[in-house]
Design an enzyme around this catalytic site. Sequence first.
Site, PDB file in Angstrom:
ATOM      1  N   SER A  34      -5.955  29.129  26.019  1.00  0.00           N
ATOM      2  CA  SER A  34      -5.527  27.518  26.228  1.00  0.00           C
ATOM      3  C   SER A  34      -6.781  26.882  26.765  1.00  0.00           C
ATOM      4  CB  SER A  34      -4.329  27.752  27.234  1.00  0.00           C
ATOM      5  OG  SER A  34      -4.161  26.115  27.583  1.00  0.00           O
ATOM      6  N   LYS A  70       8.440  27.315  23.187  1.00  0.00           N
ATOM      7  CA  LYS A  70       8.657  26.047  22.853  1.00  0.00           C
ATOM      8  C   LYS A  70      10.219  25.466  22.433  1.00  0.00           C
ATOM      9  CE  LYS A  70       5.289  23.315  21.158  1.00  0.00           C
ATOM     10  NZ  LYS A  70       4.098  23.025  20.451  1.00  0.00           N
ATOM     11  N   ASP A 115       3.976  15.674  22.457  1.00  0.00           N
ATOM     12  CA  ASP A 115       3.038  15.780  20.978  1.00  0.00           C
ATOM     13  C   ASP A 115       3.009  14.522  20.355  1.00  0.00           C
ATOM     14  OD1 ASP A 115       1.951  18.347  21.388  1.00  0.00           O
ATOM     15  OD2 ASP A 115       3.601  19.174  20.407  1.00  0.00           O
TER      16      ASP A 115
END
Length: 313
Positions: free
Chosen positions: A20, A71, A107
């Site tokens: 990440s 998620k 997002d």
Amino acid sequence: MPITGKTKLLGVIGDPVEHSLSPAMHNAAIAHLGLDYVYLPFPIQKENLARALDGFAAIALVGFNITIPHKQAIIPLLAEVSPVAQAIGAVNTVWRSEKGWEGTNTDAIGFIAPLRELECNWRKITPVILGNGGAARAVVAGCVELGCSEIRVVGRDRGKLDKFKLSWQDTPFAGAVRVHLWDELPTLVSETQLLVNSTPVGMSPHVDRSPLDEATLKQLPVGAIAYDLIYTPSPTRFLQLAKKCGAMAIDGSEMLVQQGAAALGLWLQQPIPAQIMRQALLENLQSRIEGKKEIGEEKVIGEERNEQNSVSR
Ligand code: NAP
């Protein structure tokens, strides 16, 4: 700032999470702001998700990001989920409130950030989105937020497209989503000012691939925008071809920065230096490319595939 018993904790959970880029981006912004926080990567396996949330509450973690594979799975574990995250069907940012853990999805904010810089009458634009996966959902939400009233999502599987369309039912986005099969693209491309690649086609190591060929991209109207969610490599073959055909190109790096900045803003409740996060991201990507050149092409291929797939946060 030295880490002490007073240092507040933020982080990202995923499996894998070691690639990440979020710790680099977030810690750079935290250092710039001179705050007593630290942002850590937490590798959490699927079966440990609920226990991890309890543990995070016990240690008073302020908030965290979520990447693959949690998620969607985290949604039923949260006390409250924002309408946009519910519609997208995924949460990427969680914070602690009096109710418990609350979640949203940043997002869409990240996706539209570079578009907001442009002078466009979004109401008159009908975006065309390639792919109907997780990222396409955030793109749809972002396009509606911009003001687009019709969004054309293009996929290669009729069954998946129908499911995609159905999944927006009962959300404020339902009326805007149209679905199309891949063979309709020449016409769709000729009618859009915003063409978005939300497929992984062209992602490292398959850098010579593009979801659309030059002949199709030539159909883009003058002044159209080609936007690729991929950020390694940059530019992708898709963006190179689109530029050659006269389009304006946007890669996925700003989306990554801005979804992170939006999350950090939620946790810290203050303006976030996105420029510092952008610089940290670009430096990190560059040093990874240079490091890989030294260790050889073979390792590059495996790692880069992992990175962009697990990176998003
Ligand atoms: P996903 O859920 O796996 O969806 C991928 C979509 O692409 C699916 O609809 C899939 O179609 C389609 N696809 C795959 N290969 C294809 C091909 N050869 N031809 C046509 N369509 C193809 O993935 P995702 O999470 O949406 O991510 C998509 C891309 O966005 C990835 O490159 C990811 O790294 C990037 N991304 C970037 C950011 C950012 O911050 N910049 C954030 C999120 C994602 P089928 O369903 O038919 O297989």
